[in-house]
Design a protein around this motif. Sequence first.
Motif, PDB file in Angstrom:
ATOM      1  N   PHE A 155       0.801  -1.225   0.000  1.00  0.00           N
ATOM      2  CA  PHE A 155       0.000   0.000   0.000  1.00  0.00           C
ATOM      3  C   PHE A 155       0.840   1.284   0.000  1.00  0.00           C
ATOM      4  N   ASP A 156       2.164   1.193  -0.078  1.00  0.00           N
ATOM      5  CA  ASP A 156       2.945   2.401  -0.354  1.00  0.00           C
ATOM      6  C   ASP A 156       2.416   3.021  -1.644  1.00  0.00           C
ATOM      7  N   GLU A 177       0.316   2.592  -6.605  1.00  0.00           N
ATOM      8  CA  GLU A 177       0.345   1.877  -5.329  1.00  0.00           C
ATOM      9  C   GLU A 177       0.876   0.448  -5.480  1.00  0.00           C
ATOM     10  N   LEU A 178       1.494  -0.057  -4.421  1.00  0.00           N
ATOM     11  CA  LEU A 178       1.936  -1.447  -4.358  1.00  0.00           C
ATOM     12  C   LEU A 178       0.836  -2.291  -3.732  1.00  0.00           C
ATOM     13  N   PRO A 190      -1.175  -5.980  -2.457  1.00  0.00           N
ATOM     14  CA  PRO A 190      -0.736  -7.056  -1.566  1.00  0.00           C
ATOM     15  C   PRO A 190       0.046  -8.163  -2.267  1.00  0.00           C
ATOM     16  N   GLU A 191      -0.057  -8.268  -3.597  1.00  0.00           N
ATOM     17  CA  GLU A 191       0.698  -9.268  -4.344  1.00  0.00           C
ATOM     18  C   GLU A 191       2.062  -8.747  -4.794  1.00  0.00           C
ATOM     19  N   GLY A 192       2.382  -7.521  -4.384  1.00  0.00           N
ATOM     20  CA  GLY A 192       3.662  -6.940  -4.778  1.00  0.00           C
ATOM     21  C   GLY A 192       3.676  -6.355  -6.170  1.00  0.00           C
ATOM     22  N   ILE A 193       2.502  -6.021  -6.712  1.00  0.00           N
ATOM     23  CA  ILE A 193       2.370  -5.481  -8.061  1.00  0.00           C
ATOM     24  C   ILE A 193       2.076  -3.991  -7.989  1.00  0.00           C
ATOM     25  N   ALA A 194       2.804  -3.196  -8.777  1.00  0.00           N
ATOM     26  CA  ALA A 194       2.522  -1.764  -8.885  1.00  0.00           C
ATOM     27  C   ALA A 194       1.231  -1.589  -9.675  1.00  0.00           C
ATOM     28  N   ARG A 195       0.276  -0.853  -9.100  1.00  0.00           N
ATOM     29  CA  ARG A 195      -1.068  -0.837  -9.663  1.00  0.00           C
ATOM     30  C   ARG A 195      -1.702   0.545  -9.508  1.00  0.00           C
ATOM     31  N   ILE A 196      -2.598   0.883 -10.449  1.00  0.00           N
ATOM     32  CA  ILE A 196      -3.432   2.076 -10.320  1.00  0.00           C
ATOM     33  C   ILE A 196      -4.586   1.755  -9.377  1.00  0.00           C
ATOM     34  N   VAL A 197      -4.777   2.598  -8.366  1.00  0.00           N
ATOM     35  CA  VAL A 197      -5.857   2.401  -7.393  1.00  0.00           C
ATOM     36  C   VAL A 197      -6.604   3.725  -7.230  1.00  0.00           C
ATOM     37  N   SER A 235       2.286   5.392   3.358  1.00  0.00           N
ATOM     38  CA  SER A 235       2.967   4.134   3.695  1.00  0.00           C
ATOM     39  C   SER A 235       2.228   3.500   4.867  1.00  0.00           C
ATOM     40  N   PRO A 236       0.982   3.010   4.641  1.00  0.00           N
ATOM     41  CA  PRO A 236       0.129   2.559   5.746  1.00  0.00           C
ATOM     42  C   PRO A 236       0.720   1.445   6.598  1.00  0.00           C
ATOM     43  N   ARG A 237       1.519   0.565   5.980  1.00  0.00           N
ATOM     44  CA  ARG A 237       2.074  -0.570   6.719  1.00  0.00           C
ATOM     45  C   ARG A 237       3.587  -0.506   6.887  1.00  0.00           C
ATOM     46  N   GLY A 238       4.194   0.502   6.299  1.00  0.00           N
ATOM     47  CA  GLY A 238       5.640   0.552   6.273  1.00  0.00           C
ATOM     48  C   GLY A 238       6.234   1.670   7.096  1.00  0.00           C
ATOM     49  N   PRO A 239       7.566   1.800   7.042  1.00  0.00           N
ATOM     50  CA  PRO A 239       8.268   2.815   7.818  1.00  0.00           C
ATOM     51  C   PRO A 239       8.316   4.181   7.143  1.00  0.00           C
TER      52      PRO A 239
END
Length: 209
Positions: free
Chosen positions: A79-80, A99-100, A102-109, A182-186
Amino acid sequence: MTELEFDGVPLPLRASGPRTAARPLPVPGGMRLFCGPRADLFLDPAGAPDRPDAERFTAPVTGDFQFSAHVAVELRDTFDSGVLLGWIDDDNWFKICAELDPEGIARIVTVVTRAGASDDANGWPYPGGGVHLRISRRGRVFALHAADADGGDGGVTWRLARVFATGLPAERAVEIGVLVQSPRGPGTTAVFSLVSFTSAPLGDLRDGS
């Protein structure tokens, strides 16, 4: 609040929301923007005890417009994202994200938040190196588009991600701008370049022309 201005783009941006990281740094035609740990802007439609927020940089705009930028994000954690944002108030806003997933794919959201509840719609994957994002308004209607790469003539071919209305009257201003999440990251960083703003309306909200 710090005032910023994109190089050559008449859109002074003011910071609001919690300060989450270092001040933005200018780059040619745009800026490098940072966010700190857990920076987020999403209101759970099921309800949640906390209310996530992220530092955002916006400017009020009245009438029709097109606002676009090339967004290159350091995608480290799920979700970065680098975001173009349309802000009405704390309970009503919308965004288009690189956005990244959950499967590690860069995607338009895309996300549209109404009355304090956000939806969430995944679009297509985009290749590494960044993507062009755009917010447009024509009257009461907004459109979100993305484009993967420059065309041969230096332009881009836009693809529709979403078209919608928020209930905002056509004469009312909306704030537009940028943020990083960066909802889940640093924390992470994104470069917003090739920034463009015009008050000319789109000819067709769906095909992006």
